[in-house]
Scaffold this motif. Sequence first.
Motif, PDB file in Angstrom:
ATOM      1  N   GLY A  19       0.842  -1.205   0.000  1.00 52.11           N
ATOM      2  CA  GLY A  19       0.000   0.000   0.000  1.00 52.11           C
ATOM      3  C   GLY A  19       0.872   1.247   0.000  1.00 52.11           C
ATOM      4  N   CYS A  20       0.428   2.263  -0.700  1.00 54.42           N
ATOM      5  CA  CYS A  20       1.071   3.592  -0.700  1.00 54.42           C
ATOM      6  C   CYS A  20       2.357   3.709  -1.529  1.00 54.42           C
ATOM      7  CB  CYS A  20       1.358   4.081   0.717  1.00 54.42           C
ATOM      8  SG  CYS A  20      -0.166   4.364   1.608  1.00 54.42           S
ATOM      9  N   VAL A  21       2.694   2.677  -2.304  1.00 54.31           N
ATOM     10  CA  VAL A  21       3.905   2.795  -3.136  1.00 54.31           C
ATOM     11  C   VAL A  21       3.638   3.613  -4.402  1.00 54.31           C
ATOM     12  CG1 VAL A  21       5.022   0.694  -2.294  1.00 54.31           C
ATOM     13  CG2 VAL A  21       3.474   0.557  -4.257  1.00 54.31           C
ATOM     14  N   ASP A  37      -5.360  13.352  -8.132  1.00 55.63           N
ATOM     15  CA  ASP A  37      -6.714  13.819  -8.369  1.00 55.63           C
ATOM     16  C   ASP A  37      -7.615  13.083  -7.378  1.00 55.63           C
ATOM     17  OD1 ASP A  37      -9.388  13.934  -9.364  1.00 55.63           O
ATOM     18  OD2 ASP A  37      -8.581  14.714 -11.242  1.00 55.63           O
ATOM     19  N   LYS A  38      -8.083  13.776  -6.386  1.00 53.95           N
ATOM     20  CA  LYS A  38      -8.829  13.105  -5.304  1.00 53.95           C
ATOM     21  C   LYS A  38     -10.055  12.378  -5.842  1.00 53.95           C
ATOM     22  CE  LYS A  38      -6.082  13.796  -2.010  1.00 53.95           C
ATOM     23  NZ  LYS A  38      -5.162  12.681  -1.744  1.00 53.95           N
ATOM     24  N   HIS A  39     -10.712  13.015  -6.805  1.00 52.11           N
ATOM     25  CA  HIS A  39     -11.907  12.379  -7.368  1.00 52.11           C
ATOM     26  C   HIS A  39     -11.558  11.003  -7.954  1.00 52.11           C
ATOM     27  CE1 HIS A  39     -15.534  11.589  -9.569  1.00 52.11           C
ATOM     28  NE2 HIS A  39     -14.847  11.501 -10.685  1.00 52.11           N
ATOM     29  N   GLN A  69      -6.912  -3.775  -1.017  1.00 57.10           N
ATOM     30  CA  GLN A  69      -6.898  -5.025  -0.235  1.00 57.10           C
ATOM     31  C   GLN A  69      -5.501  -5.383   0.250  1.00 57.10           C
ATOM     32  OE1 GLN A  69      -7.824  -4.714  -3.461  1.00 57.10           O
ATOM     33  NE2 GLN A  69      -9.202  -6.369  -4.084  1.00 57.10           N
ATOM     34  N   GLU A  70      -4.449  -4.905  -0.487  1.00 60.43           N
ATOM     35  CA  GLU A  70      -3.080  -5.257  -0.093  1.00 60.43           C
ATOM     36  C   GLU A  70      -2.770  -4.775   1.326  1.00 60.43           C
ATOM     37  OE1 GLU A  70      -3.993  -2.990  -2.190  1.00 60.43           O
ATOM     38  OE2 GLU A  70      -2.656  -1.262  -2.273  1.00 60.43           O
ATOM     39  N   LYS A  71      -3.470  -3.730   1.759  1.00 60.26           N
ATOM     40  CA  LYS A  71      -3.228  -3.203   3.115  1.00 60.26           C
ATOM     41  C   LYS A  71      -3.664  -4.207   4.164  1.00 60.26           C
ATOM     42  CE  LYS A  71      -3.385   1.381   1.312  1.00 60.26           C
ATOM     43  NZ  LYS A  71      -4.295   2.174   0.522  1.00 60.26           N
ATOM     44  N   ILE A 125      10.889   8.443  -7.855  1.00 60.74           N
ATOM     45  CA  ILE A 125      12.287   8.865  -8.049  1.00 60.74           C
ATOM     46  C   ILE A 125      12.464  10.376  -7.900  1.00 60.74           C
ATOM     47  CG2 ILE A 125      13.396   6.992  -9.358  1.00 60.74           C
ATOM     48  CD1 ILE A 125      12.679   8.684 -11.891  1.00 60.74           C
ATOM     49  N   ASP A 126      11.358  11.085  -7.799  1.00 63.70           N
ATOM     50  CA  ASP A 126      11.497  12.515  -7.463  1.00 63.70           C
ATOM     51  C   ASP A 126      12.006  12.670  -6.023  1.00 63.70           C
ATOM     52  OD1 ASP A 126       8.568  13.023  -5.889  1.00 63.70           O
ATOM     53  OD2 ASP A 126       8.613  11.429  -7.354  1.00 63.70           O
ATOM     54  N   LEU A 127      11.974  11.577  -5.247  1.00 65.39           N
ATOM     55  CA  LEU A 127      12.493  11.613  -3.864  1.00 65.39           C
ATOM     56  C   LEU A 127      13.858  10.912  -3.788  1.00 65.39           C
ATOM     57  CD1 LEU A 127       9.186  10.657  -1.950  1.00 65.39           C
ATOM     58  CD2 LEU A 127      10.089  12.951  -2.410  1.00 65.39           C
ATOM     59  N   GLU A 128      14.636  11.034  -4.846  1.00 64.94           N
ATOM     60  CA  GLU A 128      15.941  10.374  -4.947  1.00 64.94           C
ATOM     61  C   GLU A 128      16.807  10.614  -3.701  1.00 64.94           C
ATOM     62  OE1 GLU A 128      17.089   8.309  -7.492  1.00 64.94           O
ATOM     63  OE2 GLU A 128      18.865   8.091  -6.222  1.00 64.94           O
ATOM     64  N   SER A 153       8.317   8.121 -11.754  1.00 66.05           N
ATOM     65  CA  SER A 153       7.711   9.084 -10.836  1.00 66.05           C
ATOM     66  C   SER A 153       6.341   9.404 -11.404  1.00 66.05           C
ATOM     67  CB  SER A 153       8.542  10.367 -10.744  1.00 66.05           C
ATOM     68  OG  SER A 153       7.780  11.349 -10.047  1.00 66.05           O
ATOM     69  N   ALA A 154       5.320   8.926 -10.689  1.00 64.75           N
ATOM     70  CA  ALA A 154       3.955   9.242 -11.127  1.00 64.75           C
ATOM     71  C   ALA A 154       3.741  10.744 -10.966  1.00 64.75           C
ATOM     72  CB  ALA A 154       2.940   8.462 -10.296  1.00 64.75           C
ATOM     73  N   LYS A 155       4.414  11.296  -9.961  1.00 61.09           N
ATOM     74  CA  LYS A 155       4.259  12.727  -9.667  1.00 61.09           C
ATOM     75  C   LYS A 155       4.784  13.600 -10.812  1.00 61.09           C
ATOM     76  CE  LYS A 155       5.240  16.114  -6.098  1.00 61.09           C
ATOM     77  NZ  LYS A 155       5.822  16.318  -4.756  1.00 61.09           N
ATOM     78  N   LEU A 156       6.008  13.295 -11.267  1.00 53.32           N
ATOM     79  CA  LEU A 156       6.617  14.128 -12.307  1.00 53.32           C
ATOM     80  C   LEU A 156       6.442  13.553 -13.712  1.00 53.32           C
ATOM     81  CD1 LEU A 156       9.992  15.155 -10.609  1.00 53.32           C
ATOM     82  CD2 LEU A 156       7.765  16.292 -10.485  1.00 53.32           C
TER      83      LEU A 156
HETATM   84  P1  G3D Z   1      -1.133   2.793  -3.806  1.00 54.92           P
HETATM   85  O1  G3D Z   1      -2.188   2.768  -4.864  1.00 54.92           O
HETATM   86  O2  G3D Z   1       0.038   1.902  -4.127  1.00 54.92           O
HETATM   87  O3  G3D Z   1      -1.657   2.521  -2.431  1.00 54.92           O
HETATM   88  P2  G3D Z   1      -1.189   5.649  -4.222  1.00 54.92           P
HETATM   89  O4  G3D Z   1      -0.514   4.266  -3.777  1.00 54.92           O
HETATM   90  O5  G3D Z   1      -1.170   5.818  -5.691  1.00 54.92           O
HETATM   91  O6  G3D Z   1      -2.488   5.820  -3.526  1.00 54.92           O
HETATM   92  O7  G3D Z   1      -0.128   6.695  -3.632  1.00 54.92           O
HETATM   93  C1  G3D Z   1       0.211   6.736  -2.249  1.00 54.92           C
HETATM   94  C2  G3D Z   1       0.832   8.089  -1.928  1.00 54.92           C
HETATM   95  O8  G3D Z   1       2.072   8.237  -2.630  1.00 54.92           O
HETATM   96  C3  G3D Z   1      -0.039   9.286  -2.347  1.00 54.92           C
HETATM   97  O9  G3D Z   1       0.207  10.331  -1.431  1.00 54.92           O
HETATM   98  C4  G3D Z   1       0.570   9.680  -3.679  1.00 54.92           C
HETATM   99  O10 G3D Z   1       0.353  11.029  -3.987  1.00 54.92           O
HETATM  100  C5  G3D Z   1       2.040   9.415  -3.425  1.00 54.92           C
HETATM  101  N1  G3D Z   1       2.800   9.147  -4.666  1.00 54.92           N
HETATM  102  C6  G3D Z   1       2.475   8.297  -5.657  1.00 54.92           C
HETATM  103  N2  G3D Z   1       3.395   8.324  -6.634  1.00 54.92           N
HETATM  104  C7  G3D Z   1       4.326   9.223  -6.246  1.00 54.92           C
HETATM  105  C8  G3D Z   1       5.532   9.714  -6.838  1.00 54.92           C
HETATM  106  O11 G3D Z   1       5.950   9.325  -7.933  1.00 54.92           O
HETATM  107  N3  G3D Z   1       6.246  10.633  -6.105  1.00 54.92           N
HETATM  108  C9  G3D Z   1       5.833  11.104  -4.896  1.00 54.92           C
HETATM  109  N4  G3D Z   1       6.587  11.992  -4.278  1.00 54.92           N
HETATM  110  N5  G3D Z   1       4.687  10.677  -4.322  1.00 54.92           N
HETATM  111  C10 G3D Z   1       3.951   9.756  -4.992  1.00 54.92           C
HETATM  112  P3  G3D Z   1      -0.888  10.822  -0.364  1.00 54.92           P
HETATM  113  O12 G3D Z   1      -0.210  11.962   0.304  1.00 54.92           O
HETATM  114  O13 G3D Z   1      -2.081  11.189  -1.158  1.00 54.92           O
HETATM  115  O14 G3D Z   1      -1.084   9.633   0.513  1.00 54.92           O
END
Ligand code: G3D
Length: 210
Positions: A19-21, A37-39, A69-71, A125-128, A153-156
């Motif tokens: 979870g949360c990766v 995108d929260k929605h 469910q992985e959680k 990888i934005d958190l290298e 990096s899903a973020k970038l």
């Molecule tokens: P999951 O589906 O594996 O459980 P999520 O993971 O996609 O819900 O992401 C978990 C948290 O990691 C989210 O933060 C999300 O924004 C963040 N996250 C996902 N990808 C990246 C990334 O590439 N870089 C960074 N810095 N963060 C990322 P929140 O704060 O919403 O819990």
Amino acid sequence: MATAPSGTHNFKVVLLGEGCVGKTSLLLRYIEDKFNDKHLTTLQATFLNKRLNINGKRVNLSIWDTAGQEKFHALGPIYYRNSNGAILVYDITDEDSFGKVKNWVKELKKMLGSDIVLTIAGNKIDLEHERTVPLEEAESYANMVGAQHFYTSAKLNQGVEELFLDLTRTMIERYEQNAQTDVNRTSQVVVVDDEAPPTQSSCCSGNRSN
Ligand code: G3D
Ligand code: MG
């Protein structure tokens, strides 16, 4: 899943990892080009589709995401059965999540053998600067188990498109190799004519004298 008569490859791909990766984030970046995108993140889709055309080959990916469910350690074979590919995601700042990838590789190989194409994604990888999973360790592990390894990096929006594209190419190759093996196997089958019906002179015809 396989190839429809129209020539379109239909591939099932599953996202796996702690979870949360960032599994859902990678999927939403790839399909919708959106992040956080929260929605959409509360949508908890079972799977999303993506159509691709690679060198004239039409592909329909059904990419399955967990509903969290992985959680609860509650992801089992029902989720990944019939998958053509798996994306095993870890967070480069979280060593435990890399350990979880290794568990998934073992389970998938045990349950599906080499029928499934494995791709490992080191996400965030934005958190290298906060990395705890050593680069060489991750890459040599992937190499050892025959998986591709990507940094994302899903973020970038880094490495995401490449990851899905490479996985899809490999799934097409794997499909074509298997189809070729099937052709070879079929051509070795010897067709034998039906046996001729028994004649009156056969020993089972009831003409025995004693
Ligand atoms: P999951 O589906 O594996 O459980 P999520 O993971 O996609 O819900 O992401 C978990 C948290 O990691 C989210 O933060 C999300 O924004 C963040 N996250 C996902 N990808 C990246 C990334 O590439 N870089 C960074 N810095 N963060 C990322 P929140 O704060 O919403 O819990
Ligand atoms: Mg998720």
